[in-house]
Design a protein around this motif. Structure first.
Motif, PDB file in Angstrom:
ATOM      1  N   ARG A   1     -14.131  -0.072  -2.625  1.00 33.87           N
ATOM      2  CA  ARG A   1     -13.648  -1.441  -1.922  1.00 33.87           C
ATOM      3  C   ARG A   1     -13.572  -2.335  -3.249  1.00 33.87           C
ATOM      4  O   ARG A   1     -12.465  -3.052  -3.234  1.00 33.87           O
ATOM      5  N   GLU A   2     -14.565  -2.456  -4.058  1.00 39.00           N
ATOM      6  CA  GLU A   2     -14.405  -3.266  -5.163  1.00 39.00           C
ATOM      7  C   GLU A   2     -13.291  -3.164  -6.153  1.00 39.00           C
ATOM      8  O   GLU A   2     -12.458  -3.923  -6.439  1.00 39.00           O
TER       9      GLU A   2
ATOM     10  N   GLY B   1     -18.432   1.328  -0.992  1.00 41.86           N
ATOM     11  CA  GLY B   1     -18.382   0.102  -1.988  1.00 41.86           C
ATOM     12  C   GLY B   1     -17.975  -0.031  -3.146  1.00 41.86           C
ATOM     13  O   GLY B   1     -17.055  -1.025  -3.371  1.00 41.86           O
TER      14      GLY B   1
END
Length: 211
Positions: free
Chosen positions: A37-38, A34
């Protein structure tokens, strides 16, 4: 973010080579998927990474990466939040006034699209940023648009952290729609009032994020 940038600088991630799949890259860097991805989304917004078909490729060299590092470090500075908001009050009130006068149907469509995207996905902080960039483009002053694009790139890492604060997403969507409505109605006074309300709330939310 630091892990990716260091890997680029050290040559472990090479310019113009395809990045590994997210699962493998996250494992090598020792970060969560996560967070990875950010971070990739932020670096793509900054122009360090480009998507080419189904691939993500690092396209900028050390100079651009060093600039990205300085931008990210600035966004982590507590004092800079106040400076950002003060700057945005000046530039975005001028932008919405001009947008009320000059926005075309296509400008309105793009602004609305960014609001709709944010409403559909509470984690789409890129749509949040694009709302403000589309406002600037609707002013039809290319200097405003370029400056706000740069400022948004400085704030991207900071902006992503706002979405950890309760009610930020809901309030932001509502405020964006109110600004859009004022521009659709060509009501400059209302647009200024709504952008100031939005910035006041951002200032309050900034006290709750982890820096």
């Amino acid at each position: 973010m630091d892990a990716i940038i260091n890997a680029i600088i050290d040559g472990n991630i090479k310019i113009n080579e395809e990045l590994l799949p997210e699962r493998e890259l996250a494992a090598i860097l020792g970060v969560g998927r996560g967070s990875l991805r950010e971070s990739l989304a932020i670096l793509e917004f900054l122009g360090i990474i480009e998507t080419k078909g189904n691939r993500k490729v690092v396209v900028k060299g050390t100079d651009s990466i060093e600039k990205a590092i300085s931008i990210i470090r600035l966004s982590k500075n507590t004092d800079s939040i106040v400076d950002f908001i003060e700057f945005r009050r000046v530039i975005e009130t001028a932008i919405v006034k001009l947008a009320c006068e000059r926005a075309t149907d296509e400008d309105i469509r793009l602004i609305k699209s960014s609001v709709d995207r944010l409403e559909e996905d509470p984690n789409d902080f890129i749509a949040d940023s694009e709302f403000h960039i589309n406002l600037a483009k609707a002013s039809h002053n290319p200097i405003f648009a370029a400056v706000l694009d740069f400022v948004n790139s400085m704030m991207m890492d900071l902006r992503s952290r706002f979405y950890t604060v309760k009610d930020y997403h809901m309030k932001t969507v509502t405020e964006h729609r109110n600004i859009l409505k004022a521009i659709e109605n060509k009501n400059a006074d209302q647009a200024v009032e709504q952008i100031n309300t939005h910035l006041n709330n951002i200032e309050q939310f900034s006290k709750e994020i982890e820096l």
